[in-house]
Write a protein that holds these residues in place. Structure first.
Motif, PDB file in Angstrom:
ATOM      1  N   LYS A  95       0.857  -1.189   0.000  1.00  0.00           N
ATOM      2  CA  LYS A  95       0.000   0.000   0.000  1.00  0.00           C
ATOM      3  C   LYS A  95       0.892   1.238   0.000  1.00  0.00           C
ATOM      4  O   LYS A  95       1.882   1.296   0.721  1.00  0.00           O
ATOM      5  N   ASP A  96       0.526   2.219  -0.805  1.00  0.00           N
ATOM      6  CA  ASP A  96       1.256   3.481  -0.843  1.00  0.00           C
ATOM      7  C   ASP A  96       0.369   4.574  -0.251  1.00  0.00           C
ATOM      8  O   ASP A  96      -0.430   5.190  -0.945  1.00  0.00           O
ATOM      9  N   TYR A  97       0.523   4.762   1.056  1.00  0.00           N
ATOM     10  CA  TYR A  97      -0.234   5.806   1.748  1.00  0.00           C
ATOM     11  C   TYR A  97       0.491   7.149   1.714  1.00  0.00           C
ATOM     12  O   TYR A  97       0.017   8.109   2.302  1.00  0.00           O
ATOM     13  N   ILE A  98       1.634   7.213   1.035  1.00  0.00           N
ATOM     14  CA  ILE A  98       2.291   8.502   0.831  1.00  0.00           C
ATOM     15  C   ILE A  98       1.618   9.192  -0.356  1.00  0.00           C
ATOM     16  O   ILE A  98       1.220  10.349  -0.271  1.00  0.00           O
ATOM     17  N   GLU A  99       1.478   8.444  -1.437  1.00  0.00           N
ATOM     18  CA  GLU A  99       0.829   9.003  -2.623  1.00  0.00           C
ATOM     19  C   GLU A  99      -0.655   9.263  -2.368  1.00  0.00           C
ATOM     20  O   GLU A  99      -1.195  10.272  -2.799  1.00  0.00           O
TER      21      GLU A  99
END
Length: 88
Positions: A25-29
Motif C-alpha cells: 500500500k502506498d499511503y504517501i501518494e
C-alpha cells in the motif's frame, strides 16, 4: 529528499526479497483520510530454513511522529474503541 528515500528503501527491499504485491500500500501518494502516510509492503524472508512474511512500514521521522502521536495513532484508536464500548 526524505520522500525519495522512502521509495528507495522500498526498492531495495523489493530487489533483495520476494514481495507479496497485493499486500503493498502506498499511503504517501494516497494518504488515509486521517492524514496517515506510509509505504507498506510485505516481503518473504528466510528464517531458519522457513519462509515467513515480514511487513515493512516505511516512513519519514515526521510521518512516524504523526503515526505514533497524531490522530492516526493506534493507541488513540484503541482508546476511542474502549471509550465507545464502556461509555456508550
Amino acid at each position: 529528499r526524505e520522500l525519495r528515500m522512502c521509495y528507495r528503501v522500498q526498492e531495495l527491499i523489493s530487489r533483495n526479497w520476494e514481495t507479496i504485491l497485493f499486500r503493498g500500500k502506498d499511503y504517501i501518494e494516497k494518504p488515509k483520510a486521517n492524514g496517515y502516510q506510509s509505504l507498506h509492503l510485505t516481503a518473504v524472508v528466510n528464517y531458519h530454513l522457513t519462509k515467513i512474511p515480514v511487513e515493512f512500514q516505511i516512513r519519514t521521522a515526521e510521518m512516524e511522529k504523526f503515526a505514533s502521536n497524531g490522530p492516526a495513532a493506534h493507541n488513540r484508536y484503541k482508546e476511542n474503541v474502549m471509550d465507545d464500548l464502556l461509555f456508550n
